[in-house]
Design an enzyme around this catalytic site. Structure first.
Site, PDB file in Angstrom:
ATOM      1  N   GLY A  50       0.807  -1.222   0.000  1.00 36.12           N
ATOM      2  CA  GLY A  50       0.000   0.000   0.000  1.00 36.12           C
ATOM      3  C   GLY A  50       0.832   1.258   0.000  1.00 36.12           C
ATOM      4  CB  SER A  78      -7.641  -8.623  -1.569  1.00 39.32           C
ATOM      5  OG  SER A  78      -6.414  -9.097  -1.055  1.00 39.32           O
ATOM      6  CE  LYS A  95       1.607  -7.637  -2.505  1.00 38.77           C
ATOM      7  NZ  LYS A  95       1.177  -7.095  -1.192  1.00 38.77           N
ATOM      8  CB  CYS A 197      -4.229  -3.005   6.600  1.00 36.34           C
ATOM      9  SG  CYS A 197      -3.623  -1.375   7.089  1.00 36.34           S
ATOM     10  CB  CYS A 351     -11.333 -14.668  14.081  1.00 39.33           C
ATOM     11  SG  CYS A 351      -9.601 -15.121  14.270  1.00 39.33           S
TER      12      CYS A 351
END
Ligand SMILES: [Zn+2]
Length: 393
Positions: A50, A78, A95, A197, A351
């Site tokens: 990000g 995503s 990346k 995040c 979760c």
């Protein structure tokens, strides 16, 4: 406090470079001298995510001569909501390599160094020592403390940024001239207190707001113009559209850069220092953890279980395990939801990745539900191993 330029100027700019950087060259404070310093600069971006996306693109466009990229991750769909250096055709590729391709498209004059690996205590010093300046865009506390410690130990400045939902922070840490990250945050937050995040979400454009501050500071440091954010913390609130600057002083008691340092080399284990889960949670899950395959077997065999999803409603809207009931972690920790738990069924908590369910399990066991268990790896494992047709996030 103005500081001298971090980088010596390159001998000269080529005709191509003069044409390309003309809008910098005609700014008196940058000029030929500043542009030559940018050309000679070696900057490492930690993370091509990000914050790394806008940071790398603007540093490349600005004419930073050597850009290092360290990232071990691959591009996921995503990521595209905010990681603008990557595109659809990059999904599934590393990346660092995807970012290098985008940089070549923006500015082929940049020498890009790809470190397609995870930054760890064994390589961090060796990699950092090849650069003048580090730009930290990491999203976890373990790496953040390691970046700080390595930078201080090597005497390197670094530009730090962090983002979460609508809030961002940025600063420049340079031990020689001001405080370090540990002066500001001596201890990592308790595990589970500050969600990542991936767990809590982030407004995509926040990356540009904070990333542009980081690039701005990097250019100032390299060229020696303006007042760098040394000893000051920039705090940005996107909802209020407010920037605040907070003074940060060097802490004489800092474990790393204080008068009597106790940290004199890199820590053995930064994950351990930051704690994946709290001690109570660790205790609660020991012997009370099942895999997603066991959960599936229990469901298929008709076992009488009460499956509880302890995530937040917004996450429940994205995906859910069949048969689950939503009871957010906060309602379990506060005790308000305890009456919803049956006494006569096998309770199973899950979760997203297994951190929050571990904490909820600790609270539930304390409340008397001794046989409750949680699911290792959460719904992420469920999607990976049981039902890839579910959307992931
Ligand atoms: Zn310090």
């Amino acid at each position: 406090m103005a500081l001298p330029p971090l980088v010596e100027p390159a001998a000269e700019l080529s005709v191509d470079e003069i044409r390309r950087y003309s809008r910098h060259l005609i700014i008196p404070d940058v000029g030929m001298d500043g542009q030559k310093r940018l050309k000679n600069a070696k900057v490492l971006a930690v993370g091509a995510g990000g914050l790394g996306s806008p940071t790398l693109l603007y540093l490349a466009a600005a004419g930073v001569g050597t850009l290092g990229i360290i990232d071990f991750d691959t591009v996921d769909e995503s990521n595209l909501q905010r990681q603008i250096i990557h595109g659809v055709s990059d999904v599934g590729t590393p990346k660092a390599e995807s970012a290098a391709r985008s940089i070549a498209e923006v500015n082929p004059l940049v020498n890009v160094v790809v470190h397609n690996t995870a930054l760890d205590r064994d390589n961090v010093k060796e990699i950092f020592s090849q650069y003048d300046l580090i730009v930290d865009g990491t999203d976890n506390f373990a790496t953040r403390y390691m970046v700080n410690d390595a930078a201080v130990l090597l005497g390197k400045p670094y530009v730090w940024g962090s983002i979460y939902r609508f809030d961002g922070q940025a600063s420049v840490f340079w031990e020689e001239h001001g405080p370090c990250y540990r002066c500001l945050y001596p201890e990592p937050p308790p595990p589970g207190m500050v969600p990542s995040c991936a767990e809590g979400g982030v407004l995509g454009v926040l990356c540009a707001s904070i990333g542009s501050i980081q690039v701005n500071e990097a250019i100032k440091l390299i060229t020696g113009i303006g007042e760098p954010l040394v000893g000051r913390l920039m705090v940005y609130d996107a909802l209020e559209m407010e920037y605040r600057k907070i003074k940060v002083r060097k802490d004489p008691n800092c474990a790393l850069c204080g008068d009597n340092p106790t940290v004199t080399d890199l820590l053995e284990d930064y994950e351990d220092f930051c704690g994946a889960v709290s001690e109570e949670a660790q205790e609660a899950i020991t012997g009370s953890t099942i895999s997603v395959r066991e959960l599936k077997d229990w469901q298929d065999s008709g076992k009488d279980i009460f499956l509880v999803d302890v995530r937040e409603p917004a996450e429940w809207e994205i995906n859910r395990i069949p048969g689950a009931t939503l009871i957010p972690k906060g309602e379990i920790l506060s005790g308000e939801a305890l009456a919803k738990f049956p006494q006569d069924k096998q309770i199973v908590l899950h979760c997203k990745s297994g951190v929050r369910s571990a904490e909820a399990l600790a609270a539930l066991k304390t409340a008397g539900f001794k046989d409750a268990v949680h699911v290792q790896g959460g719904i992420v494992s469920w999607v990976n191993l049981i039902d890839p047709s579910l959307p992931s996030y």
